[in-house]
Motif scaffolding. Sequence first.
Motif, PDB file in Angstrom:
ATOM      1  N   VAL A 175     -18.446  -8.963   9.653  1.00  0.00           N
ATOM      2  CA  VAL A 175     -17.707  -9.827   8.732  1.00  0.00           C
ATOM      3  C   VAL A 175     -18.202  -9.608   7.304  1.00  0.00           C
ATOM      4  O   VAL A 175     -17.412  -9.507   6.364  1.00  0.00           O
ATOM      5  CB  VAL A 175     -17.855 -11.303   9.144  1.00  0.00           C
ATOM      6  CG1 VAL A 175     -17.176 -12.208   8.139  1.00  0.00           C
ATOM      7  CG2 VAL A 175     -17.299 -11.517  10.529  1.00  0.00           C
TER       8      VAL A 175
ATOM      9  N   VAL B 179       0.844  -1.203   0.000  1.00  0.00           N
ATOM     10  CA  VAL B 179       0.000   0.000   0.000  1.00  0.00           C
ATOM     11  C   VAL B 179       0.874   1.246   0.000  1.00  0.00           C
ATOM     12  O   VAL B 179       0.728   2.143  -0.837  1.00  0.00           O
ATOM     13  CB  VAL B 179      -0.939  -0.010   1.211  1.00  0.00           C
ATOM     14  CG1 VAL B 179      -1.619   1.337   1.378  1.00  0.00           C
ATOM     15  CG2 VAL B 179      -1.962  -1.114   1.084  1.00  0.00           C
TER      16      VAL B 179
ATOM     17  N   ARG C 206     -25.058 -12.585  10.772  1.00  0.00           N
ATOM     18  CA  ARG C 206     -25.143 -12.740   9.323  1.00  0.00           C
ATOM     19  C   ARG C 206     -25.999 -13.965   8.999  1.00  0.00           C
ATOM     20  O   ARG C 206     -26.401 -14.708   9.892  1.00  0.00           O
ATOM     21  CB  ARG C 206     -23.752 -12.911   8.728  1.00  0.00           C
ATOM     22  CG  ARG C 206     -23.076 -14.179   9.189  1.00  0.00           C
ATOM     23  CD  ARG C 206     -21.638 -14.226   8.771  1.00  0.00           C
ATOM     24  NE  ARG C 206     -21.460 -14.606   7.376  1.00  0.00           N
ATOM     25  CZ  ARG C 206     -20.301 -15.039   6.880  1.00  0.00           C
ATOM     26  NH1 ARG C 206     -19.246 -15.139   7.682  1.00  0.00           N
ATOM     27  NH2 ARG C 206     -20.181 -15.346   5.619  1.00  0.00           N
TER      28      ARG C 206
HETATM   29  C1  HEA Z   1      -9.957 -10.604  -1.099  1.00  0.00           C
HETATM   30  C2  HEA Z   1     -10.271 -11.296  -0.054  1.00  0.00           C
HETATM   31  C3  HEA Z   1      -9.786 -11.061   1.354  1.00  0.00           C
HETATM   32  C4  HEA Z   1      -8.637 -10.453   1.810  1.00  0.00           C
HETATM   33  C5  HEA Z   1      -7.521  -9.815   1.013  1.00  0.00           C
HETATM   34  C6  HEA Z   1      -8.699 -10.546   3.246  1.00  0.00           C
HETATM   35  C7  HEA Z   1      -7.708 -10.046   4.082  1.00  0.00           C
HETATM   36  C8  HEA Z   1      -7.691 -10.218   5.437  1.00  0.00           C
HETATM   37  N1  HEA Z   1      -8.663 -10.841   6.204  1.00  0.00           N
HETATM   38 FE1  HEA Z   1     -10.430 -11.571   5.553  1.00  0.00          FE
HETATM   39  N2  HEA Z   1     -12.018 -12.559   4.844  1.00  0.00           N
HETATM   40  C9  HEA Z   1     -12.419 -12.662   3.529  1.00  0.00           C
HETATM   41  C10 HEA Z   1     -11.749 -12.167   2.436  1.00  0.00           C
HETATM   42  C11 HEA Z   1     -10.524 -11.514   2.520  1.00  0.00           C
HETATM   43  N3  HEA Z   1      -9.854 -11.176   3.647  1.00  0.00           N
HETATM   44  C12 HEA Z   1     -13.683 -13.348   3.429  1.00  0.00           C
HETATM   45  C13 HEA Z   1     -14.442 -13.654   2.150  1.00  0.00           C
HETATM   46  C14 HEA Z   1     -14.057 -13.678   4.725  1.00  0.00           C
HETATM   47  C15 HEA Z   1     -15.359 -14.355   5.204  1.00  0.00           C
HETATM   48  C16 HEA Z   1     -15.401 -15.824   4.988  1.00  0.00           C
HETATM   49  C17 HEA Z   1     -16.737 -16.303   5.479  1.00  0.00           C
HETATM   50  O1  HEA Z   1     -17.711 -16.277   4.681  1.00  0.00           O
HETATM   51  O2  HEA Z   1     -16.841 -16.671   6.662  1.00  0.00           O
HETATM   52  C18 HEA Z   1     -12.979 -13.183   5.583  1.00  0.00           C
HETATM   53  C19 HEA Z   1     -12.972 -13.367   6.964  1.00  0.00           C
HETATM   54  C20 HEA Z   1     -11.919 -13.013   7.766  1.00  0.00           C
HETATM   55  C21 HEA Z   1     -11.788 -13.434   9.136  1.00  0.00           C
HETATM   56  C22 HEA Z   1     -12.745 -14.367   9.904  1.00  0.00           C
HETATM   57  C23 HEA Z   1     -13.881 -13.574  10.494  1.00  0.00           C
HETATM   58  C24 HEA Z   1     -14.859 -14.503  11.150  1.00  0.00           C
HETATM   59  O3  HEA Z   1     -15.560 -15.237  10.423  1.00  0.00           O
HETATM   60  O4  HEA Z   1     -14.912 -14.517  12.392  1.00  0.00           O
HETATM   61  C25 HEA Z   1     -10.629 -12.862   9.606  1.00  0.00           C
HETATM   62  C26 HEA Z   1     -10.115 -13.039  10.984  1.00  0.00           C
HETATM   63  O5  HEA Z   1      -8.985 -12.879  11.258  1.00  0.00           O
HETATM   64  C27 HEA Z   1     -10.042 -12.115   8.509  1.00  0.00           C
HETATM   65  C28 HEA Z   1      -8.859 -11.402   8.586  1.00  0.00           C
HETATM   66  C29 HEA Z   1      -8.225 -10.829   7.482  1.00  0.00           C
HETATM   67  C30 HEA Z   1      -6.933 -10.144   7.578  1.00  0.00           C
HETATM   68  C31 HEA Z   1      -6.140  -9.897   8.823  1.00  0.00           C
HETATM   69  C32 HEA Z   1      -6.605  -9.781   6.299  1.00  0.00           C
HETATM   70  C33 HEA Z   1      -5.330  -9.092   5.900  1.00  0.00           C
HETATM   71  O6  HEA Z   1      -4.769  -9.718   4.772  1.00  0.00           O
HETATM   72  C34 HEA Z   1      -5.535  -7.621   5.613  1.00  0.00           C
HETATM   73  C35 HEA Z   1      -4.191  -6.906   5.445  1.00  0.00           C
HETATM   74  C36 HEA Z   1      -4.326  -5.488   4.952  1.00  0.00           C
HETATM   75  C37 HEA Z   1      -4.290  -4.373   5.742  1.00  0.00           C
HETATM   76  C38 HEA Z   1      -4.105  -4.475   7.211  1.00  0.00           C
HETATM   77  C39 HEA Z   1      -4.487  -2.982   5.178  1.00  0.00           C
HETATM   78  C40 HEA Z   1      -3.228  -2.387   4.563  1.00  0.00           C
HETATM   79  C41 HEA Z   1      -2.098  -2.341   5.530  1.00  0.00           C
HETATM   80  C42 HEA Z   1      -1.567  -1.174   5.986  1.00  0.00           C
HETATM   81  C43 HEA Z   1      -2.077   0.154   5.538  1.00  0.00           C
HETATM   82  C44 HEA Z   1      -0.375  -1.258   6.904  1.00  0.00           C
HETATM   83  C45 HEA Z   1      -0.647  -0.775   8.309  1.00  0.00           C
HETATM   84  C46 HEA Z   1      -1.706  -1.602   8.974  1.00  0.00           C
HETATM   85  C47 HEA Z   1      -1.635  -1.939  10.299  1.00  0.00           C
HETATM   86  C48 HEA Z   1      -0.480  -1.578  11.139  1.00  0.00           C
HETATM   87  C49 HEA Z   1      -2.797  -2.661  10.950  1.00  0.00           C
HETATM   88  N4  HEA Z   1     -10.850 -12.214   7.416  1.00  0.00           N
END
Ligand code: HEA
Lengths: 235, 197, 648
Positions: free
Chosen positions: C480, C427, C545
Amino acid sequence: MRRGSIVQLVLFALVASAAGAALAIFPNWLPKSASAEAGRIDFVFWFVTGICVFIFAIVAAVLAYSILKFRAKPDDDSDGPPIHGNTGLEIAWTAVPTALVVAIAIVSGIVLAKDDAAGANPLRVDVTAQQFFWSYSYPGYGNKKSSVLRLPVGRSVVLRMSSKDVIHSFWVPEFRQKQDLVPGIHPTLHITPNKVGTYPVVCTELCGLGHALMRSRVVVMAPGAFEQWAAKKGT
Amino acid sequence: MSAHAEAHHGPPIENQSSRVSSSVLGMLLFIASEIMLFGAFFTAYFFVRVVNGIEWPPKPFHLPVFVAGVNTAILITSSVTMHWALQSIKRGNRAGLQGGLLLTFLMGLVFLLTQAREYSRVGFAPHDGAFGTIFYCLTGLHGAHVFVGLSILLFMTIRAFRGHFSPEHHHGVEIGGIYWHFVDVMWIVVYSTVYLI
Amino acid sequence: MTTTVHDHVTPGVHQGPPPPPGGWRRLLHPGFLRAAWMVPLFFGIGCGIVVLCRWWGGWHPIWFGEMIVLVGALIAAPVGFLAGIGAFDYWARYAIGAPTKPEDHSGHGAYSWRDYFRVNTDHKVIGMQYLVTTIFFFLAGGMLAMLVRAELARPGMQFFDNQTYNGLFSVHASLMIFLFVIPAFAGLANFVVPLMLGAPDMAFPRLNALSYWLLPIAGIMMLSSFIAPGGAFAAGWTGYAPLSVHQPMGTIFFNMGVQWAGASSIMTALNFLVTIITMRAPGMTFWRMPLLVWANFTTSLLVVIATPFIAGSQFFVMFDRVMHTHFFDTAGGGYPLGYQHIFWFYSHPAVYIMMLPGFGIASEVISAMSRKPIFGYRLMALSLMAILVLGFSVWAHHMFVSGMAPWLRVPMMVTTLLIAIPTGIKVFSWLATIWEGKINFSTPMLWALGFVSMFVIGGLSGIYLGAVPIDIHVSDTYFVVAHIHYVLFGGSLFTIFAGIYYWFPKMTGRQYDERLGKLHFWLTFVGFNLTFFPMHLIGTQGMPRRVSDYLPEFANWNLFISIASFGLGASTIVFLYNMVTSMRRGKPAEANPWRALTLEWQVSSPPPVFNFDEIPQVVGSPYEYGVPGAKHAVLNGDRAPAEVEVHR
Ligand code: HEA
Ligand code: HEA
Ligand code: CUA
Ligand SMILES: [Cu+2]
């Protein structure tokens, strides 16, 4: 990079974080907190919120500034300065996020440990879920059955979870605590209610066509009232 | 080459930017994902046997360790003959290729038939508890792979007898061979996890 | 799609496939006609096998409906279809030892719209096939979402019963993930990656064609589950056992649909990896590859390693259903949580499969549109690798409240949070790339910058979810759902749009309407935030949900969200209109409208059938904007005045 632009950038960042803070403060994000765990979890929530507002403010500021300042003139098709990188910057934006996420991890870890530790002589309640209703029984009180979860205020409670058919999930928003009920295993959940009142119990794991309606109530009552209720026979 | 490319009826011969040939690399990657597929099944095995700690095999069932052991030996030998076939064609020895492939194919077939016979005799079915489930699904998954391997062997054998392979052109044998070796190695893992330990 | 008129088509050389023979022989000629009779034939064979086996095994009933549907309709019939359209012809000839005809490239290229409706081995044609198909399924999935929102507009039941509602969002999500985002990225990469590498095509063109034709099968399978007895599969796109085992027959449509889609993406990934490793143009070292190639390289690794696990999980559910095995049934010694572990071991990496290619697209667009070298190129590539590795170590963050071994939670939380670091590096590097640039705010750039802002919000909500105590509260709530859509819509979909607009001139040889493009962006951007941001709020306040009915206190917000979502949906009409009209009569596009340096822009728009008349010679980095005299590659033998070797 000139000082003028730095000043402007900082201004942008301040505006952005102000907006973020407003968004975090004005709507009431969390339902009222009715358990000791809720208090701790809310702290983590606001801790993370602070960090995220800070991060987003930076990103938003840089974006907004660039959009306003670095727009190419219509007739100008020259290139920008060929900057390939800057080690200092790259170290900075590796180190700072690392520090921040480590902080988040530590705080979360501590809170999790505290929430998982049951207090002295906890009240044991068996929670049973089946499509699509809840039932509770009190081993400490001759397996007294109940369709409403009644708990004494101020005493730590251990809920022992069982499911008869598929996976359900026990959630009381005011307690902030949630636990799936999985057939075959019996996970536990610790709650220390600290506010008298009646709160909804919600099933949050898709469990079939009745999932949306699979609700129940938890009634937190004064210890005396609870003992009275628990003492008398029948539900 | 350039002239040929000007008239658009063939691609310019693409640049080979790596020492491994594309087909070998493709087969290796395919095997990688196959291993992960087995990995998924072994994960299920792990949850049932280790996490749930069910009895293995539960009374009154027992596993035909010896028959399966013989079967294992057969399969391993077939890997050797496969290797021999490949070496032969590299040295230009057609007969060796054909013989090797035939032997490999036959041994694979024997293995599969023995497996089938075992299924009909073991005395429990996939729906007889988690043990039966895991047993049939792991051996069955592998059996399916043996079947695929056999089909590939069949194709190779046909082509070998039709004389399509030469010391210069034996990619078909090489690729198929890699797959067959993979099937054998996988069986050793399945045998030792399901039958032995 | 009739616009793919190739320049320098040499007369005399045969163009396209031989005309189909006349009369009854037409029935044997590969194509839909042959498929029309092969599908029922294979269906019959499938049913026959089932009946025979059950009769021989003495199982009752011999005519077992679910088994018939599974084997006959969901396995055999699709194979028949593929055989019919001729996906296997070449291999069949090889198998029976017939002399395979030396590749005359008649299967290659598109000379009329018909060439898009046959097994075509040209990666550019396949790319178009992918994109059009996936956009169709996007519309389908989106319409389902509209129905979801209509039902949720007010508390209580409006239009559907619960089971139907559960079916709606399950199919919605499955289509969006397995039939839209994942294959849409594969489609864009299919068109662009070989060009970027200076290769004439993918490594295995026939495999490439096959993996495309698996998609319509998977999609139609999932959609047709609505007509299955008992309705569509309704256990969510996650299809948790044991619920999915006890659901109506529609579930196997999901199980098999996922298998077909998964097979497709594994084959494509394999193809990409081999192409990238073995077919780079001379001089194209790994450190000179465009970041889009890097992104697809890492993504393909993820696919090849992870996808078999979802295949496994779906197999197990099917077996439990039709063979009454005991993978997930405790009575028989099964282990229900096993499903979640196996499923998420694929499906978490899958979320990066759905994001890394988008990162690649963003890098291409942002660098070209702000006329600056990508900031910290190597670190950008390395952070992709870091995400790839970390992505395999976090699956249990979907299971914090599932009752799994408690000690797993903290380690998984740490790895989950660590992913913020490489993502953050990307980013910030994008921000540093636009800094002091000469930014051209064309439509692709708007989408790319919109992506950066929206994805950061989605990622940050991911950090909330990653912190176990918070996740315990908001797991399985609308918080979520908000996260899902900020990352998948604001992340993946925004970059897909950026890619479509960016390469539209290259693909069709025509320019899209810039004004409509910008309108589309702004409508979507606003509608998107109005629709999905409030979901954070109702989530933390306590709305679970996957519910068709909710407490009245959430009524106002849901009504607001539903109205906004219809606006968001409508914004898609602008996109469709723009695409269709511009393809027909947009003004012809020059070879390199964005003045970009990567190889695909150095050939005509659309590119000639075999991409390059002569293999280009790569001499430098693809992002040397503003570096005097720097060159990425020299084509057609013209020597660069001074071949400056540029580092990094
Ligand atoms: C494109 C798809 C995508 C992507 C990229 C991500 C990225 C991430 N996801 Fe997500 N996630 C989903 C798609 C995705 N997710 C989906 C579909 C579900 C639901 C599934 C279902 O139906 O149950 C889900 C669910 C989900 C859960 C489960 C929630 C639950 O059911 O209880 C969690 C828990 O940890 C999580 C965490 C994360 C994290 C930590 C990232 C990380 O990769 C994010 C990292 C990016 C950043 C943090 C922003 C940029 C960073 C900065 C600007 C630096 C500085 C930031 C800090 C110091 C914090 N996601
Ligand atoms: C890439 C992935 C993706 C995309 C793009 C979307 C797009 C949308 N999603 Fe969805 N969604 C998911 C992935 C995605 N979703 C996932 C993974 C889940 C979890 C499912 C589960 O719990 O198992 C989910 C769940 C989900 C829910 C929660 C259901 C529940 O838990 O009960 C909701 C509810 O509002 C929703 C809404 C929407 C809306 C309004 C859109 C809109 O953006 C759609 C806009 C597009 C169109 C509308 C179609 C094209 C438009 C036209 C053809 C024009 C004409 C139409 C009109 C004018 C109406 N989605
Ligand atoms: Cu019980 Cu949802
Ligand atoms: Cu995840």
